[in-house]
Design a protein around this motif. Structure first.
Motif, short mmCIF file in Angstrom:
data_model
loop_
_atom_site.label_atom_id
_atom_site.label_comp_id
_atom_site.label_asym_id
_atom_site.label_seq_id
_atom_site.Cartn_x
_atom_site.Cartn_y
_atom_site.Cartn_z
N ARG A 1 11.03 -5.76 -3.94
CA ARG A 1 10.62 -4.78 -4.61
C ARG A 1 9.27 -4.14 -4.18
O ARG A 1 8.32 -4.98 -3.75
N VAL A 2 9.21 -2.75 -4.44
CA VAL A 2 7.86 -2.15 -4.02
C VAL A 2 6.87 -1.80 -5.02
O VAL A 2 7.42 -1.45 -5.97
N SER A 3 5.80 -2.30 -4.68
CA SER A 3 4.67 -2.11 -5.64
C SER A 3 3.75 -0.99 -5.52
O SER A 3 2.97 -0.52 -6.49
N ALA A 4 3.39 -0.38 -4.48
CA ALA A 4 2.55 0.71 -3.92
C ALA A 4 2.97 1.48 -2.94
O ALA A 4 3.59 0.99 -1.97
N VAL A 5 2.53 2.50 -2.75
CA VAL A 5 2.80 3.50 -1.64
C VAL A 5 1.72 4.62 -1.53
O VAL A 5 1.12 4.84 -2.42
N HIS B 1 -1.29 -9.55 2.26
CA HIS B 1 -2.26 -10.18 1.16
C HIS B 1 -1.83 -11.45 0.93
O HIS B 1 -2.05 -12.07 -0.06
N TYR B 2 -1.00 -12.19 1.90
CA TYR B 2 -0.89 -13.49 1.61
C TYR B 2 -0.19 -14.05 0.08
O TYR B 2 -0.91 -14.62 -0.55
N CYS B 3 1.01 -13.34 -0.03
CA CYS B 3 1.64 -13.81 -1.23
C CYS B 3 1.15 -13.18 -2.56
O CYS B 3 1.38 -13.80 -3.71
N SER B 4 0.30 -12.27 -2.61
CA SER B 4 -0.29 -11.85 -3.60
C SER B 4 0.24 -10.22 -3.78
O SER B 4 0.21 -9.61 -2.90
N ILE B 5 0.54 -10.02 -5.07
CA ILE B 5 1.26 -8.81 -5.17
C ILE B 5 0.32 -7.63 -5.09
O ILE B 5 -0.90 -7.63 -5.59
N ILE B 6 0.42 -6.47 -4.03
CA ILE B 6 -0.55 -5.42 -3.91
C ILE B 6 -0.20 -4.49 -5.05
O ILE B 6 0.79 -3.89 -5.23
N THR B 7 -1.38 -4.02 -5.55
CA THR B 7 -1.23 -3.22 -6.81
C THR B 7 -1.49 -1.71 -6.55
O THR B 7 -0.98 -1.00 -7.23
N SER B 8 -2.06 -1.49 -5.45
CA SER B 8 -2.51 -0.11 -5.05
C SER B 8 -2.82 -0.19 -3.60
O SER B 8 -3.68 -0.93 -3.11
N LEU B 9 -2.66 1.15 -2.95
CA LEU B 9 -2.74 1.65 -1.66
C LEU B 9 -3.38 3.14 -1.55
O LEU B 9 -2.76 3.71 -2.45
N LYS B 10 -4.69 3.28 -1.01
CA LYS B 10 -5.20 4.47 -0.85
C LYS B 10 -5.86 4.55 0.54
O LYS B 10 -6.18 3.66 1.18
#
Length: 435
Positions: A105-109, A152-161
């Protein structure tokens, strides 16, 4: 982490609530709202609703959209979410020209400044790149295939900018970290050069925004998180410049007539290109907070709290490069307890961002009426959805309650018993990238 989160921390997929999202074209040409699997777009410049079309040959979004965004010049738009689809749209025609299948599942783009790449992050903590034009070193792109560039080694990424100059990409996660990476000229070979880490948050980082004042071409990074703070960074060195703690300043917020009971995690932060306008949405705040940033002194301060009706808690903020208006949306994906499949969102617009030269404080921020909003009722009809009056009142009340807990449930790091971890391993059904 508290022990009682071990069994209760993970709710079922069916019970998850995805917040509505809003983004504005960099030149104020269009506005896009995502709520559940629905993507709604309105042409502000032409004052007409936009009908989306899909030429990619892939499926439409079928689950909650978790991330949307324009590129720097507004020609490319991307949407992605729980259905493991990343859809790329050309905004001159609003045709989807490419659908990419993600493994998770995708969390940031985010879209690169030159419009040649879309990057997205998945729930496993990997960031992937998709080539849109020519591939690396002039090679033809690989259709419908993404390549991993960093993790990020198994940590959900919440934002990309992307940074204002496009040289760096900032990625934040729920384990309190912000990573600044040099965006490579050849993404297919990976992004191996780390510029810095911005460390200081004491809870999940939920959102990022860049500002580039005229006198500071390098720019600054702003971040918000579950620790009720917005932080200002020199992202090149990773140095924390200032922290605006809303928990410590709750008295000031309450003095403006708004309570922050029920949680004060930062949901979203957005900033104009030059940093003259910075807005913050808080988990339980019926309104928004406007910040002043003294870039020469490297400090943040609360300028104004714009309060709204009790049933309105913004879930996302939108701002163009020409910040005439600040846009916000409240809404969530379908709440199972309501028993309705109609997805309701509510858009509000704030205008009148004037500053007093003597103290740089924000004055005259005004909540616009429905008839005053750019596009007026036609825009609201397209972006909001409609219900009958009685159903709408119940839905808005339930939405406000869901917003107050959704960020915590979505981003807090969950703990599992050994039995539950083994069960999840046995029941995994990851969708692999299509060849």
């Amino acid at each position: 982490m508290e022990e009682n989160l071990i069994e209760e921390g993970e709710s079922s997929r069916e019970g998850e609530v995805a917040p509505a999202l809003i983004v504005i074209h960099p030149r104020d040409k269009s506005a896009a709202v995502a709520v559940g699997p629905e993507l709604r777009v309105y042409d502000i410049a032409g004052n007409c609703p936009i009908s989306l079309s899909d030429d990619s040959g892939g499926p439409s979004h079928s689950e909650s959209i978790r991330a949307i965004g324009f590129g720097a010049n507004g020609s490319v738009f991307a949407s992605a979410g729980d259905d493991k689809l990343v859809k790329i749209w050309m905004t001159d025609s609003w045709h989807c020209t490419k659908t990419v299948y993600a493994e998770k599942r995708v969390s940031a783009v985010a879209v690169s400044h030159n419009g040649q790449h879309v990057v997205f992050a998945d729930k496993f903590g990997l960031v992937w790149a998709i080539a849109l034009g020519e591939g690396d070193e002039g090679q033809a792109p690989i259709d419908n295939k993404a390549v991993p560039i960093l993790g990020h080694y198994c940590s959900i990424i919440t934002s990309l900018k992307f940074s204002p100059d496009g040289w760096f990409i900032a990625s934040a996660d729920r384990d309190f970290k912000i990573r600044i990476t040099v965006f490579p000229k050849r993404p297919r070979k990976g992004a191996h050069e780390i510029q810095s880490f911005c460390l200081g948050h004491t809870d999940f980082v939920s959102c990022l925004a860049f500002a580039r004042p005229i006198d500071y071409p390098q720019g600054f990074l702003l971040s918000g998180g579950g620790d009720s703070t917005v932080r200002l960074w020199d992202f090149i060195s990773g140095r924390l410049l200032h922290t605006c703690d809303f928990g410590a300043q709750a008295g000031l917020v309450k003095s403006n007539g708004t309570e922050m009971e029920g949680g004060s995690a930062v949901i979203d932060v957005c900033a104009s290109c030059d940093g003259s306008l910075i807005a913050v949405a808080i988990q339980s705040l019926h309104g928004i907070i406007l910040l002043n940033c003294d870039f020469s002194a490297r400090t943040l301060s609360i300028a104004k709290v714009v309060t709204m009706e009790e049933s309105y808690v913004p879930t996302s903020l939108g701002l163009s490069d020409l910040p005439k208006h600040l846009w916000m949306v409240m809404g969530v994906s379908n709440i199972p307890t309501l028993g309705t499949t109609k997805l309701l969102s509510r858009v509000r617009v704030v205008s009148g961002f004037l500053k007093d030269p003597s103290d740089s404080s924000v004055r005259n921020a005004i909540i616009m009426g429905d008839s005053e909003v750019p596009g007026s009722e036609k825009l609201l009809e397209k972006l909001q959805g409609s219900l009958d009056v009685a159903e709408e009142e119940v839905t808005l009340a339930a939405t406000a309650a869901a917003v107050k807990t959704s960020v915590h449930n979505l981003l807090i790091k969950k703990q599992y018993s050994l039995e539950k971890r083994e069960l999840q391993k046995r029941s995994r059904n990851d969708k692999k990238l299509k060849q």
